[in-house]
Design a protein around this motif. Structure first.
Motif, PDB file in Angstrom:
ATOM      1  N   THR A   3      -0.686   9.346   3.663  1.00 42.30           N
ATOM      2  CA  THR A   3      -1.434   8.530   4.626  1.00 42.30           C
ATOM      3  C   THR A   3      -2.625   7.887   3.927  1.00 42.30           C
ATOM      4  OG1 THR A   3      -2.417  10.607   5.296  1.00 42.30           O
ATOM      5  CG2 THR A   3      -0.850   9.600   6.832  1.00 42.30           C
ATOM      6  N   GLU A   4      -2.831   6.656   4.254  1.00 40.45           N
ATOM      7  CA  GLU A   4      -3.898   5.880   3.640  1.00 40.45           C
ATOM      8  C   GLU A   4      -5.230   6.276   4.286  1.00 40.45           C
ATOM      9  OE1 GLU A   4      -4.283   1.150   2.784  1.00 40.45           O
ATOM     10  OE2 GLU A   4      -3.961   1.755   4.846  1.00 40.45           O
ATOM     11  N   SER A  17      -7.020  -0.546  10.872  1.00 41.56           N
ATOM     12  CA  SER A  17      -8.080   0.245  10.231  1.00 41.56           C
ATOM     13  C   SER A  17      -9.457  -0.312  10.582  1.00 41.56           C
ATOM     14  CB  SER A  17      -7.917   0.233   8.711  1.00 41.56           C
ATOM     15  OG  SER A  17      -6.634   0.676   8.348  1.00 41.56           O
TER      16      SER A  17
END
Ligand SMILES: Nc1nc2c(ncn2[C@@H]2O[C@H](COP(=O)(O)OP(=O)(O)OP(=O)(O)O)[C@@H](O)[C@H]2O)c(=O)[nH]1
Ligand SMILES: [Mg+2]
Length: 308
Positions: A3-4, A17
């Motif tokens: 996961t970023e 985001s």
């Protein structure tokens, strides 16, 4: 798939985001501080345009036109509309007053409405944080829309490089009332709804008012955002300001805006900390009052003294 992280998502320009990050700063989450630290190393490169004016004058319609123009140039545009009507909702809801829905499919456009109610003095700090996030996400133009009627709106405009004041025909009195505020802060004045009667008279009226203040001569432009008339001239005026602000000659403008950001961010920190301390201390002093050891006035004195 790993996961970023949120900062990585923001720096990649991912809108989801960016939205999450702005919600964090809006809620004053502890995570927000480390997020801002992670993205905040780079200097600001975005142009910040403030758009302000009385309710319903067509600010969002104008902003929508500007978005179209910038998208044609492939410049990414972020918009923060400070909404005086909606209660704090976590910030996820787009207010009805934001009429820019047609860009929802365009990844180069980010539009967010931020509730102003309940913020007291900390709103400009939250807007400053949102600007940092949008800047880090590569939005080259950031537009802040506020309803220019209160002191908070004027404060927010201090962080913009350029301020556009939007009026309409027949608004003479309203503008006059807030003359000291609205008439001082504009770099560009528009008389929107130029398709309605009285627009030319309003332009003349405004030219007079603006000249009265500080002897400046910012442009006063007749526009019909609805019909698209006068929009290209308005866009040229905005572009002129943007180029100026980002050029070596614009150092003063960038300094003024950066100073505004720093001051507002600091204010927000102080207010957040202050609020926490005041709440705690108030509880303690209230029990002293209830126990009969202090009068209300003495408790209030102690509460305010402790903050000096
Ligand atoms: N006749 C006319 N109506 C316009 C023009 N521009 C906007 N309007 C209308 O004015 C109304 C308000 O427009 P908005 O763009 O939402 O105005 P706003 O200043 O953003 O409003 P708030 O954010 O609520 O303060 C809408 O019904 C628009 O369609 C124009 O150039 N001419
Ligand atoms: Mg609006």
């Amino acid at each position: 798939m790993p996961t970023e992280s949120l900062p990585a998502g923001v720096l990649r320009g991912d809108r989801v985001s960016v939205a999450k990050a702005i919600t964090e700063v809006e809620n004053g989450d502890r995570d927000a501080e480390s997020l801002l630290r992670a993205i905040g190393k780079k200097g600001r490169r975005s142009f910040v345009l403030g758009v302000t004016g009385p309710p319903g004058t067509g600010k969002s319609t104008i902003v929508d036109r500007l978005i179209e123009e910038y998208r044609r140039m492939r410049v990414k545009v972020g918009v923060v509309a400070v909404d005086p009507t909606s209660p704090i909702t976590g910030g996820a809801l787009l207010g009805d007053r934001v009429r820019m829905m047609k860009h929802t499919m365009d990844n180069g456009v980010f539009i967010r409405s931020m509730a102003s109610r309940g913020w007291a003095g900390g709103l400009s700090g939250a807007v400053s944080e949102a600007i940092q996030i949008l800047d880090a996400a590569g939005f080259g133009v950031i537009i802040i829309e506020t309803v220019g009627i209160g002191q908070a709106d004027i404060e927010i405009m201090k962080i913009a490089h350029t301020v556009m004041v939007v009026t309409i025909p027949g608004l003479g009195d309203e503008v006059q009332v807030s003359k000291a505020g609205l008439m001082e802060i504009g770099d560009i004045y528009t008389v929107n709804k130029g398709d309605l009667p009285g627009a030319d008279a309003m332009v003349i009226n405004l030219l007079g008012m603006v000249r009265d203040m500080k002897g400046r001569s910012p442009p006063v432009l007749k526009v019909s955002a609805l019909k698209g008339e006068g929009v290209s001239t308005l866009f040229e005026a905005v572009e002129k300001e943007r180029k100026k602000a980002l050029s070596p000659q614009g150092k003063q403008v960038r300094l003024r805006s950066a100073r505004g950001m720093v001051v507002e961010l600091a204010k927000r920190r102080v207010l957040d900390g202050l609020d926490e301390r005041v709440q705690k201390e108030a509880t303690r002093l209230a029990s002293e009052v209830v126990e009969g050891r202090l009068s209300f006035g003495e408790a209030a004195d102690l509460l305010s003294d402790g903050e000096q």
